[in-house]
Write a protein that holds these residues in place. Structure first.
Motif, mmCIF file in Angstrom:
data_model
loop_
_atom_site.group_PDB
_atom_site.id
_atom_site.type_symbol
_atom_site.label_atom_id
_atom_site.label_comp_id
_atom_site.label_asym_id
_atom_site.label_seq_id
_atom_site.Cartn_x
_atom_site.Cartn_y
_atom_site.Cartn_z
ATOM 1 N N ASP A 10 0.881 -1.168 0.000
ATOM 2 C CA ASP A 10 0.000 0.000 0.000
ATOM 3 C C ASP A 10 0.918 1.218 0.000
ATOM 4 N N GLU A 179 -7.195 0.718 -4.281
ATOM 5 C CA GLU A 179 -7.151 0.657 -2.814
ATOM 6 C C GLU A 179 -8.472 0.207 -2.193
ATOM 7 N N ASP A 201 -12.774 5.553 1.809
ATOM 8 C CA ASP A 201 -11.333 5.597 2.112
ATOM 9 C C ASP A 201 -10.831 7.039 2.055
HETATM 10 MG MG MG Z 1 -4.219 4.840 1.992
#
Ligand code: MG
Ligand code: ATP
Length: 511
Positions: A10, A179, A201
């Motif tokens: 990530d 993501e 997010d």
């Molecule tokens: Mg992030």
């Protein structure tokens, strides 16, 4: 050990995190996060060059940040793969202490660090390399491959840029995944679910929302949306601007041109913002921030309440809610259809964000995933599913976040793939020559939701050459647009009558 471990990364705007799967446990893949020095599972996405010319990455870079603000680069992810439009460069200049400028061909944004110019891709490459080194040390085996996540709202070019960054340091980015989709994997793999979930997010630099239907091992994105310039950094900036205004009103001094003062304010703003997620009030004091013209030291002595923070950032939160509504609308679902709302990203710890979502959906968000770790965990699971030695079969059905189309003669966009078109996806269009013996056809391709082509991001100017000779309008050219599972476009063309492939070249510049 014959198999090669593929790790999940990530690559965050503020923090990065990596994970891998260590075999099976109770029949499910056993995901482990890769720890850094001191046991933390995240590493600051910060790159710096110190006064001796040493390159510092992660905690080392963060530690010296206040004293070396001009040569400390953060937030690189927001600019990677972006055309250097004046808007973006100007926006960045206002909020960062390092030098930002367009490259000579305007193709990309360059940063100035230690009297050198670097591309954002090179900065991202350094961070990826650091994560890979830490992982290789931890796993005691060299790592060459990774699944890397990007904001769902990243354009084709930004995705390509992340792949290129990996290449620069010999890390093969075997797959780019979104993501929010990754966070859904962290939540859903191994649970045999049949649910519709909404992933909200809000990280350090970017905001994404996806509505995803999970049917056991199938993860189907129904709609996605976001803003790659909306995240925790903007919440910090709202506080910083307030502090600067107040200080100027009180003392007549503008601190915005003093990089060391700015850095100290920025540090405290972020810490205070985080504190205000768990308390109602916090002091905001910085001693000796500057001096009066007479040489008297001046301090910042203020107080922040949660209410004030909410007022200063209300507009940002409203923007997230507007995007959420649009994505839900695009998905064809209503709030009642959503089984779980998942919070991802550090900035979702702000209580008012959770309150607003509770109100909107009529139920509190789920605690089903860890806001800082879910994205890396999902990436590791997906990486594992691509390994040779795996039984995990995952099916990701994702979408493109913004339309892709070509510029028509009148300057408007002819949409080839609409926003939220499923990927992988291919479409063909037939063009004809408009002049006698025309040898090439030039096409400008854009990505974005604006009807005027050049209000969007240019993906490239494609030239198809080697067209058969013939009178105007008599020769046809069949052009294929191919968007792969990663949301990356390739184009090719052939003569549909002779089946001859034409030569395709691409140039990327913003007009
Ligand atoms: Mg992030
Ligand atoms: N308790 C908290 N309250 C409010 N904000 C917080 C809290 N903890 C962290 N944050 C903010 O969350 C942001 C970092 O979130 P995160 O680590 O998820 O971002 P990222 O993954 O690096 O960024 P992105 O996903 O946008 O690329 C920072 O702006 C940080 O200030």
């Amino acid at each position: 050990m014959t198999k090669e471990t593929i790790i999940g990364i990530d690559l965050g705007t503020t923090n990065s995190c990596a994970a891998y799967v260590d075999g099976y446990k109770d029949g499910n893949p056993n995901v482990r996060l890769i720890p850094y020095k001191g046991g933390d599972y995240t590493i600051p996405s910060i790159f710096a060059v110190d006064d001796k010319g040493n390159e510092l990455i992660g905690y080392e870079a963060k530690r010296q940040w206040q004293l070396n603000a001009r040569n400390t680069i953060y937030g690189a992810k927001r600019l990677v793969g972006r055309t250097a439009t004046s808007d973006i460069v100007e926006t960045m200049k206002r909020v960062v202490q390092y030098g930002v400028k367009p490259s000579a061909d305007n193709k990309e944004v360059l940063i100035e660090v230690a009297k050198r110019e670097m591309s954002l891709q090179e900065v991202s490459a350094r961070i990826l390399n650091k994560i890979r080194d830490v992982a290789s040390n931890h796993l005691r085996t060299p790592i060459h491959k990774a699944v890397v996540t990007v904001p769902a709202y990243f354009s084709d070019r930004q995705r390509q840029s992340v792949k290129e960054a990996g290449k620069l340091v010999g890390l093969e980015v075997v797959r780019i995944i979104n993501e929010p989709t990754s966070a859904a994997l962290a939540y859903g793999v191994g649970k045999h679910l049949n649910q519709k979930v909404c992933i909200f997010d809000l990280g350090g630099g970017t905001f994404d929302v996806s509505v995803i239907e999970i049917r056991d091992q199938v993860f189907e994105v129904k709609a996605t949306g976001g803003d790659i310039f909306l995240g925790g950094i903007d919440f910090d900036n709202a506080m910083i601007h307030y502090v600067l205004r107040e200080f100027q009103t009180k003392t007549g001094i503008d601190l915005s041109t003093d990089p060391v003062a700015m850095q100290r304010i920025k540090d405290l703003a972020e810490r205070t913002k985080m504190d205000l997620s768990s308390r109602e009030e916090a002091p905001f004091n910085i001693p000796f921030i500057t001096m009066t013209p007479q040489g008297q030291p001046l301090n910042i002595e203020m107080k922040f309440s949660r209410k004030l923070l909410e007022q200063l950032t209300g507009e940002l939160i409203e923007r997230t809610l507007k995007i959420l509504q649009k994505v839900l609308h695009d998905s064809g679902l209503s709030t009642h259809d959503i089984d779980e709302v998942m919070l991802v990203g550090g900035q979702t710890r702000m209580p008012i964000v959770q309150d607003k979502l509770t109100k909107y959906f009529g139920k509190p968000p789920s605690k089903g995933v860890h806001p800082d770790e879910a994205v890396a965990i999902g990436a590791a699971l997906y990486a594992f599913s691509l390994q040779d030695d795996t039984n995990l079969k995952l099916q990701l059905l994702d979408v493109i976040p913004m339309a892709i189309g070509l510029e028509k003669a009148d300057g408007n966009l002819h949409i080839v793939f609409p926003r939220n078109a499923p990927i992988p996806n291919a479409k063909q269009i037939i063009g004809t020559t408009s002049a006698d013996n025309q040898a090439e056809l030039i096409m400008r391709i854009w990505q974005g939701d604006h009807e005027v082509a050049d209000k969007n991001e240019q993906l490239g100017e494609f030239t198809f050459s080697g067209i058969r000779q013939g009178p105007s309008g008599a020769v046809r050219v069949e052009i294929t647009f191919d968007v792969n599972v990663e949301g990356i476009l390739t184009m090719r063309a052939q003569d549909p009558d002779t089946k001859n492939e034409l030569t395709t070249t691409v140039r990327v510049t913003q007009s």
